[in-house]
Design a protein around this motif. Structure first.
Motif, PDB file in Angstrom:
ATOM      1  N   ILE A  70       0.843  -1.193   0.000  1.00 50.85           N
ATOM      2  CA  ILE A  70       0.000   0.000   0.000  1.00 50.85           C
ATOM      3  C   ILE A  70       0.878   1.242   0.000  1.00 50.85           C
ATOM      4  N   SER A  71       0.656   2.101  -0.995  1.00 51.99           N
ATOM      5  CA  SER A  71       1.251   3.440  -1.001  1.00 51.99           C
ATOM      6  C   SER A  71       0.172   4.418  -0.571  1.00 51.99           C
ATOM      7  N   ASP A  72       0.458   5.228   0.453  1.00 48.33           N
ATOM      8  CA  ASP A  72      -0.579   6.135   0.948  1.00 48.33           C
ATOM      9  C   ASP A  72       0.058   7.275   1.747  1.00 48.33           C
ATOM     10  N   THR A  73      -0.793   8.017   2.466  1.00 45.02           N
ATOM     11  CA  THR A  73      -0.348   9.224   3.156  1.00 45.02           C
ATOM     12  C   THR A  73       0.539   8.946   4.352  1.00 45.02           C
ATOM     13  N   GLY A  74       0.257   7.882   5.055  1.00 40.02           N
ATOM     14  CA  GLY A  74       0.975   7.558   6.272  1.00 40.02           C
ATOM     15  C   GLY A  74       0.168   6.568   7.085  1.00 40.02           C
ATOM     16  N   PHE A  75       0.759   6.037   8.172  1.00 39.12           N
ATOM     17  CA  PHE A  75       0.145   4.918   8.878  1.00 39.12           C
ATOM     18  C   PHE A  75       0.495   4.945  10.359  1.00 39.12           C
ATOM     19  N   LEU A  76      -0.483   4.604  11.183  1.00 42.51           N
ATOM     20  CA  LEU A  76      -0.220   4.340  12.589  1.00 42.51           C
ATOM     21  C   LEU A  76      -0.043   2.830  12.729  1.00 42.51           C
ATOM     22  N   THR A  77       1.183   2.382  12.591  1.00 48.31           N
ATOM     23  CA  THR A  77       1.447   0.943  12.555  1.00 48.31           C
ATOM     24  C   THR A  77       1.254   0.276  13.906  1.00 48.31           C
ATOM     25  N   PHE A  82      -3.412  -3.845  13.666  1.00 47.00           N
ATOM     26  CA  PHE A  82      -2.229  -4.435  13.037  1.00 47.00           C
ATOM     27  C   PHE A  82      -1.434  -5.312  13.999  1.00 47.00           C
ATOM     28  N   ALA A  83      -1.937  -5.498  15.212  1.00 51.08           N
ATOM     29  CA  ALA A  83      -1.255  -6.374  16.165  1.00 51.08           C
ATOM     30  C   ALA A  83      -1.226  -7.785  15.603  1.00 51.08           C
ATOM     31  N   GLY A  84      -0.064  -8.366  15.542  1.00 56.34           N
ATOM     32  CA  GLY A  84       0.081  -9.713  15.001  1.00 56.34           C
ATOM     33  C   GLY A  84       0.221  -9.766  13.498  1.00 56.34           C
ATOM     34  N   THR A  85       0.105  -8.611  12.830  1.00 59.52           N
ATOM     35  CA  THR A  85       0.251  -8.561  11.374  1.00 59.52           C
ATOM     36  C   THR A  85       1.705  -8.330  11.005  1.00 59.52           C
ATOM     37  N   SER A  86       2.193  -9.029   9.997  1.00 56.57           N
ATOM     38  CA  SER A  86       3.535  -8.783   9.490  1.00 56.57           C
ATOM     39  C   SER A  86       3.518  -7.490   8.679  1.00 56.57           C
ATOM     40  N   VAL A  87       4.193  -6.468   9.170  1.00 54.10           N
ATOM     41  CA  VAL A  87       4.196  -5.156   8.520  1.00 54.10           C
ATOM     42  C   VAL A  87       5.622  -4.775   8.151  1.00 54.10           C
ATOM     43  N   THR A  88       5.847  -4.535   6.877  1.00 56.78           N
ATOM     44  CA  THR A  88       7.131  -4.016   6.396  1.00 56.78           C
ATOM     45  C   THR A  88       6.912  -2.573   5.983  1.00 56.78           C
ATOM     46  N   VAL A  89       7.728  -1.667   6.531  1.00 51.55           N
ATOM     47  CA  VAL A  89       7.570  -0.250   6.251  1.00 51.55           C
ATOM     48  C   VAL A  89       8.665   0.200   5.296  1.00 51.55           C
ATOM     49  N   SER A  90       8.254   0.850   4.232  1.00 47.07           N
ATOM     50  CA  SER A  90       9.199   1.404   3.263  1.00 47.07           C
ATOM     51  C   SER A  90       9.468   2.862   3.601  1.00 47.07           C
ATOM     52  N   GLY A  91      10.725   3.199   3.863  1.00 52.28           N
ATOM     53  CA  GLY A  91      11.066   4.573   4.214  1.00 52.28           C
ATOM     54  C   GLY A  91      10.566   4.923   5.602  1.00 52.28           C
ATOM     55  N   ALA A  92      10.152   6.178   5.770  1.00 52.46           N
ATOM     56  CA  ALA A  92       9.666   6.658   7.067  1.00 52.46           C
ATOM     57  C   ALA A  92       8.362   7.421   6.873  1.00 52.46           C
ATOM     58  N   PRO A  93       7.282   6.715   6.523  1.00 54.01           N
ATOM     59  CA  PRO A  93       6.006   7.400   6.314  1.00 54.01           C
ATOM     60  C   PRO A  93       5.503   8.030   7.605  1.00 54.01           C
ATOM     61  N   PRO A  94       4.837   9.174   7.528  1.00 55.29           N
ATOM     62  CA  PRO A  94       4.290   9.806   8.731  1.00 55.29           C
ATOM     63  C   PRO A  94       3.082   9.035   9.253  1.00 55.29           C
ATOM     64  N   ILE A  95       2.587   9.461  10.396  1.00 54.70           N
ATOM     65  CA  ILE A  95       1.347   8.910  10.938  1.00 54.70           C
ATOM     66  C   ILE A  95       0.187   9.695  10.344  1.00 54.70           C
ATOM     67  N   ASP A  96      -0.795   8.998   9.778  1.00 56.89           N
ATOM     68  CA  ASP A  96      -1.912   9.689   9.139  1.00 56.89           C
ATOM     69  C   ASP A  96      -3.150   8.802   9.152  1.00 56.89           C
ATOM     70  N   ASP A  97      -4.313   9.466   9.234  1.00 60.02           N
ATOM     71  CA  ASP A  97      -5.582   8.738   9.278  1.00 60.02           C
ATOM     72  C   ASP A  97      -5.849   7.939   8.012  1.00 60.02           C
ATOM     73  N   HIS A  98      -5.645   8.567   6.836  1.00 59.32           N
ATOM     74  CA  HIS A  98      -6.096   7.965   5.591  1.00 59.32           C
ATOM     75  C   HIS A  98      -5.440   6.613   5.331  1.00 59.32           C
ATOM     76  N   GLY A  99      -4.114   6.586   5.396  1.00 65.67           N
ATOM     77  CA  GLY A  99      -3.417   5.330   5.143  1.00 65.67           C
ATOM     78  C   GLY A  99      -3.730   4.272   6.182  1.00 65.67           C
TER      79      GLY A  99
END
Length: 328
Positions: A70-77, A82-99
């Motif tokens: 997913i490419s988007d505005t940002g994420f609160l990982t 997302f607990a228990g989900t395998s999450v790979t973060v590309s770069g350093a996206p900000p925290i944002d509601d939309h993503g």
């Protein structure tokens, strides 16, 4: 139609999930404070029911073993979905509601909501520039992601040669296009949200990119926002809330984009929203479910199955021109 592929006990479990499981029943409050112009006078049912994901979940499918990029505005990982989900973060996206909301629709899971493919892994990256976008595409190809979700558009760019050159003539744009072509050649599927403007005259450059790059069509999906009316498992009517499929009709799907999803205001924050932004990850999540169910098929073969099995036999659906040029 997942209901045709489950046994009677799974069917009972699917109906139970909708009726009593709080992850599913939470969506019944989704009408919320949506403005009247962008919703029906009454919204019943669940977007999960519209997708039919509850049947897949009842049969034990969750998208496990599949990856959604997913490419988007940002994420609160750190959000609970997302607990228990395998999450790979590309770069350093900000925290944002939309993503955060988009990712939760695709693969979220908590006591308060469930996404379409809660067992899928996620690759999350920012869309702030073509270099960031390219990095996400490269990771998607390297991981064999079943879908690359884009719930946004390049504002003002339409599917014509002049706008194509504006984006892809510069070196960084050319690198982005090359990465998309490489992901496409590897068998991946790019999912792009159509505009939310009901009166739009086009779906934008990226949702319609195969018009200008025909080789991409085998791995491309455009998604519009439609509010279905269900009779049992059948869509008997649909209300379009966004732009239509237009020039992307041959690779276009409609999905229910009205959801309660995760917000970035806190680790247990949830919001109500509607739009193609949330219809698109429902499609991406569905591809992940199909990928788990049919591991011998490529994502692009799953795409064909999804297009072929989607319900278009309902009131208000019209088509014109050649087969596949349907407008929702």
């Amino acid at each position: 139609d997942w209901s045709s592929d489950v046994c009677s006990s799974d069917l009972d479990e699917a109906l139970r999930l909708l009726a009593v499981d709080t992850r599913y029943t939470a969506q019944l409050a989704r009408v919320g404070n949506l403005d009247r112009r962008r919703r029906a006078d009454a919204i019943s049912g669940s977007p999960i029911e519209g997708v039919g994901a509850h049947y897949a979940h009842a049969a034990g499918l969750s998208g496990a073993g599949q990856t959604i990029a997913i490419s988007d505005t940002g994420f609160l990982t750190t959000h609970e979905v997302f607990a228990g989900t395998s999450v790979t973060v590309s770069g350093a996206p900000p925290i944002d509601d939309h993503g955060t909301f988009v990712a939760s629709v695709a693969a979220g899971n908590s006591a308060n909501m469930v996404g379409v493919a809660p067992g899928a892994a996620l690759i999350l990256g920012n869309y702030s520039g073509t270099a960031s976008l390219t990095s996400v595409v490269v990771l998607a190809r390297q991981s064999g992601a079943v879908a690359l979700n884009n719930s946004w558009n390049f504002a003002g760019l339409e599917a014509n040669r002049a706008d194509y050159r504006i984006l892809f003539a510069p070196a960084d744009g050319a690198a982005y296009l090359a990465a998309l072509k490489s992901y496409n050649a590897s068998g991946g599927v790019v999912v792009w949200a159509a505009p939310n403007d009901f009166s739009a005259s086009g779906v934008g450059l990226m949702a319609a990119l195969p018009v200008l790059e025909p080789d991409l069509a085998a791995g491309w999906l455009a998604v519009v926002n439609g509010l279905p009316t269900l009779s049992g498992d059948d869509v008997v009517a649909a209300r379009r809330l966004s732009a239509g499929c237009l020039e992307a009709a041959a690779w276009c799907l409609a999905a229910d984009g009205t959801w309660i999803g995760a917000g970035a205001g806190g680790v247990a924050a949830y919001d109500i929203g509607t739009g193609t932004s949330y219809a698109a990850p429902a499609v991406s999540g569905t591809l992940a479910l199909l990928g788990e169910a049919f591991p011998d098929l490529t994502p692009q073969q799953l795409r064909v199955r999804l297009l072929a099995s989607s319900d278009n036999n309902f009131a208000g659906f019209t088509k014109s021109g050649k087969i596949g040029r349907a407008h929702v």
